[in-house]
Enzyme design. Structure first.
Site, PDB file in Angstrom:
ATOM      1  N   CYS A 194      13.882  38.716  -1.201  1.00 16.87           N
ATOM      2  CA  CYS A 194      13.095  39.370  -0.128  1.00 16.87           C
ATOM      3  C   CYS A 194      12.140  39.760  -0.352  1.00 16.87           C
ATOM      4  O   CYS A 194      10.753  39.091  -0.040  1.00 16.87           O
ATOM      5  CB  CYS A 194      13.551  39.372   0.770  1.00 16.87           C
ATOM      6  SG  CYS A 194      14.819  40.967   0.876  1.00 16.87           S
TER       7      CYS A 194
HETATM    8  N1  LIG Z   1      19.989  38.274   3.213  1.00 17.21           N
HETATM    9  C1  LIG Z   1      18.792  38.262   2.827  1.00 17.21           C
HETATM   10  O1  LIG Z   1      17.155  38.244   3.702  1.00 17.21           O
HETATM   11  C2  LIG Z   1      18.952  37.931   0.728  1.00 17.21           C
HETATM   12  C3  LIG Z   1      17.428  37.968   1.135  1.00 17.21           C
HETATM   13  C4  LIG Z   1      16.623  37.511  -0.527  1.00 17.21           C
HETATM   14  C5  LIG Z   1      18.396  37.957  -1.720  1.00 17.21           C
HETATM   15  N2  LIG Z   1      18.883  37.700  -1.212  1.00 17.21           N
HETATM   16  C6  LIG Z   1      20.588  37.608  -1.530  1.00 17.21           C
HETATM   17  O2  LIG Z   1      21.084  36.419  -2.238  1.00 17.21           O
HETATM   18  C7  LIG Z   1      22.428  36.866  -2.264  1.00 17.21           C
HETATM   19  C8  LIG Z   1      23.711  36.760  -0.355  1.00 17.21           C
HETATM   20  O3  LIG Z   1      23.250  37.481   0.814  1.00 17.21           O
HETATM   21  P1  LIG Z   1      23.339  37.689   1.887  1.00 17.21           P
HETATM   22  O4  LIG Z   1      22.702  38.108   2.853  1.00 17.21           O
HETATM   23  O5  LIG Z   1      23.863  36.014   2.397  1.00 17.21           O
HETATM   24  O6  LIG Z   1      24.621  38.394   1.492  1.00 17.21           O
HETATM   25  P2  LIG Z   1      25.802  38.367   2.760  1.00 17.21           P
HETATM   26  O7  LIG Z   1      25.896  38.205   3.933  1.00 17.21           O
HETATM   27  O8  LIG Z   1      27.443  39.738   2.566  1.00 17.21           O
HETATM   28  O9  LIG Z   1      26.981  36.980   1.919  1.00 17.21           O
HETATM   29  C9  LIG Z   1      27.699  36.844   0.750  1.00 17.21           C
HETATM   30  C10 LIG Z   1      28.577  35.923   0.448  1.00 17.21           C
HETATM   31  O10 LIG Z   1      29.052  36.054  -0.970  1.00 17.21           O
HETATM   32  C11 LIG Z   1      30.549  35.896  -0.930  1.00 17.21           C
HETATM   33  N3  LIG Z   1      31.126  36.584  -1.986  1.00 17.21           N
HETATM   34  C12 LIG Z   1      31.217  37.717  -1.467  1.00 17.21           C
HETATM   35  N4  LIG Z   1      32.606  38.386  -2.716  1.00 17.21           N
HETATM   36  C13 LIG Z   1      32.415  37.437  -3.615  1.00 17.21           C
HETATM   37  C14 LIG Z   1      32.907  36.521  -4.839  1.00 17.21           C
HETATM   38  N5  LIG Z   1      34.068  37.422  -5.717  1.00 17.21           N
HETATM   39  N6  LIG Z   1      33.072  35.347  -5.499  1.00 17.21           N
HETATM   40  C15 LIG Z   1      32.007  34.250  -4.624  1.00 17.21           C
HETATM   41  N7  LIG Z   1      31.466  34.584  -3.691  1.00 17.21           N
HETATM   42  C16 LIG Z   1      31.473  35.629  -2.768  1.00 17.21           C
HETATM   43  C17 LIG Z   1      30.840  35.864   0.176  1.00 17.21           C
HETATM   44  O11 LIG Z   1      31.139  34.691   1.144  1.00 17.21           O
HETATM   45  P3  LIG Z   1      33.786  34.485   0.679  1.00 17.21           P
HETATM   46  O12 LIG Z   1      33.550  34.809   1.364  1.00 17.21           O
HETATM   47  O13 LIG Z   1      33.299  33.171   2.158  1.00 17.21           O
HETATM   48  O14 LIG Z   1      33.464  34.159  -0.576  1.00 17.21           O
HETATM   49  C18 LIG Z   1      30.236  36.514   1.634  1.00 17.21           C
HETATM   50  O15 LIG Z   1      29.577  36.016   2.411  1.00 17.21           O
HETATM   51  C19 LIG Z   1      22.743  38.345  -2.283  1.00 17.21           C
HETATM   52  O16 LIG Z   1      22.492  38.422  -3.344  1.00 17.21           O
HETATM   53  C20 LIG Z   1      21.490  38.764  -1.537  1.00 17.21           C
HETATM   54  O17 LIG Z   1      21.091  39.801  -2.673  1.00 17.21           O
HETATM   55  C21 LIG Z   1      19.747  38.261   0.137  1.00 17.21           C
END
Ligand SMILES: NC(=O)c1ccc[n+]([C@@H]2O[C@H](COP(=O)([O-])OP(=O)(O)OC[C@H]3O[C@@H](n4cnc5c(N)ncnc54)[C@H](OP(=O)(O)O)[C@@H]3O)[C@@H](O)[C@H]2O)c1
Length: 345
Positions: A149
């Site tokens: 981001c």
């Molecule tokens: N938030 C932002 O603004 C943003 C911006 C750019 C990039 N990102 C990237 O996008 C990704 C997701 O971010 P987020 O903010 O949405 O994170 P989040 O809200 O913490 O969600 C991550 C999801 O990944 C799943 N997960 C966790 N461990 C896992 C595993 N071992 N195997 C498969 N799934 C697993 C979980 O869902 P389940 O428990 O249902 O599997 C969890 O809900 C990250 O890599 C982050 O760096 C985020």
């Protein structure tokens, strides 16, 4: 179209699902969860009730994914390194929102992420998905490393100026602020209401894993390697990133050159809006949309240029840009499912 979302219960995953529910191609979307198999996405996110079916959450399996056109991975960094190579080896096209495949250098990845790097093959095959700057490669890629981001906000503002040699690349300082959804849905002490409300906190100074990602972007376009100073703050808002970026203009270059470079780069791009010099920006003007708004000011006293760039971290900074990349990969209208007017107030 058959689409899969891994990590569908996280903030980026559910945002992507919301966008796909409104996509004109009406893709069939399968949601994967590592912890809530058998439950429904509407249990966790009732705002999606009756928007689509209830959104059953499945365990990721080879059977499920084998006929999919694209799988999005919205899992945390480190997890992508483990779970994506088998999908990729099976020929599936993947858009990864985590940082695992963004750096081409495994040593650099391990230094900044403090985790084992992904297999070299996929590290090298991954195409960096900064949509406006890499369309040709995105179109035919099997694996997209969707940008971070902060790097999205900072790179979109700086790349036109580096391309036209308007600023001294060794003088770049980017100061960024993010809302709390940038840290995802999982709980952390820094996200507790009592710690985040009415508070602004600086974190990971000189240590943020997005630093090498941005330096790589700048090196790809400029004449010299760049080492930048980058600061990040958590501010008490839900969505939004504001990057304020300082640098020195090269001798003989003017604010008019800056405006022209930005306008030329983005005149055909739907999602980057360039504003006139001295337009003051705020994150709310892009809230809930896939826009990146950019403007700048020039201080004649110091010779310093200040660029402003604002995005919604969950859209242009994550799910929105990922969907833009899917549209490019599938040869669809780039704006399909992304014609979102910013919400205000
Ligand atoms: N938030 C932002 O603004 C943003 C911006 C750019 C990039 N990102 C990237 O996008 C990704 C997701 O971010 P987020 O903010 O949405 O994170 P989040 O809200 O913490 O969600 C991550 C999801 O990944 C799943 N997960 C966790 N461990 C896992 C595993 N071992 N195997 C498969 N799934 C697993 C979980 O869902 P389940 O428990 O249902 O599997 C969890 O809900 C990250 O890599 C982050 O760096 C985020």
């Amino acid at each position: 179209m058959e689409i899969g979302i891994i990590g569908a219960t996280g903030y980026s995953g559910v945002e992507l699902y919301r966008l796909l529910c409104g996509h004109p191609e009406k893709p069939a979307v399968t949601l994967f969860s590592s912890s809530k198999e058998g439950q429904y996405i509407t249990d966790e996110y009732p705002q999606l009730t009756e928007i689509t079916n209830k959104g059953m959450l499945h365990k990721l399996s080879a059977d499920h994914i084998k006929k999919m056109d694209i799988v999005f991975s919205c899992a945390p960094s480190g997890v992508s390194t483990e779970i994506l190579p088998p999908l990729l080896d099976a020929g599936i096209r993947v858009i990864d929102l985590a940082g695992d495949y963004r750096l081409k250098d495994s040593v650099l990845y391990e230094k900044w992420y403090k985790k084992p790097a992904p297999p070299e093959r996929w590290l090298h095959e991954a195409v960096y998905g900064l949509s406006e700057w890499n369309k040709e490669k995105i179109q035919s890629a099997q694996l997209i490393a969707n940008p971070g981001c902060y790097p999205t906000a900072v790179s979109l503002a700086l790349l036109p100026l580096l391309k036209h040699n308007l600023i001294d690349p060794l003088t770049i300082i980017a100061d960024a602020k993010s809302g709390l959804s940038g840290a995802g849905a999982s709980l952390a002490k820094s996200a507790h209401y009592a710690q985040a409300n009415e508070n602004t906190v600086i974190y990971k100074m000189n240590q943020h894993q997005h630093i090498p990602e941005m330096e790589k972007n700048f090196a790809s376009i400029g004449k010299t390697d760049v080492t930048m100073t980058f600061s990040t703050h958590l501010v008490p808002m839900t969505r939004g990133i504001m990057a304020t970026i300082y640098s020195e203009l090269e001798p003989g270059k003017s604010p008019q050159n800056v405006l022209r470079a930005l306008q030329e780069c983005y005149e055909k791009e739907h999602f980057v809006r360039v504003h006139p010099e001295n337009t003051m920006l705020g994150t709310k003007q892009v809230y809930g949309s896939n826009y990146c708004d950019i403007s700048f000011s020039f201080d004649e006293r110091t010779g310093r240029l200040t660029l402003y760039s604002v995005i919604d971290n969950l859209l242009k900074g994550a799910a929105g840009q990922a969907l833009h990349n899917m549209n490019i990969m599938m040869d669809l209208d780039e704006t399909a499912g992304l014609q979102l007017i910013p919400q205000f107030p």
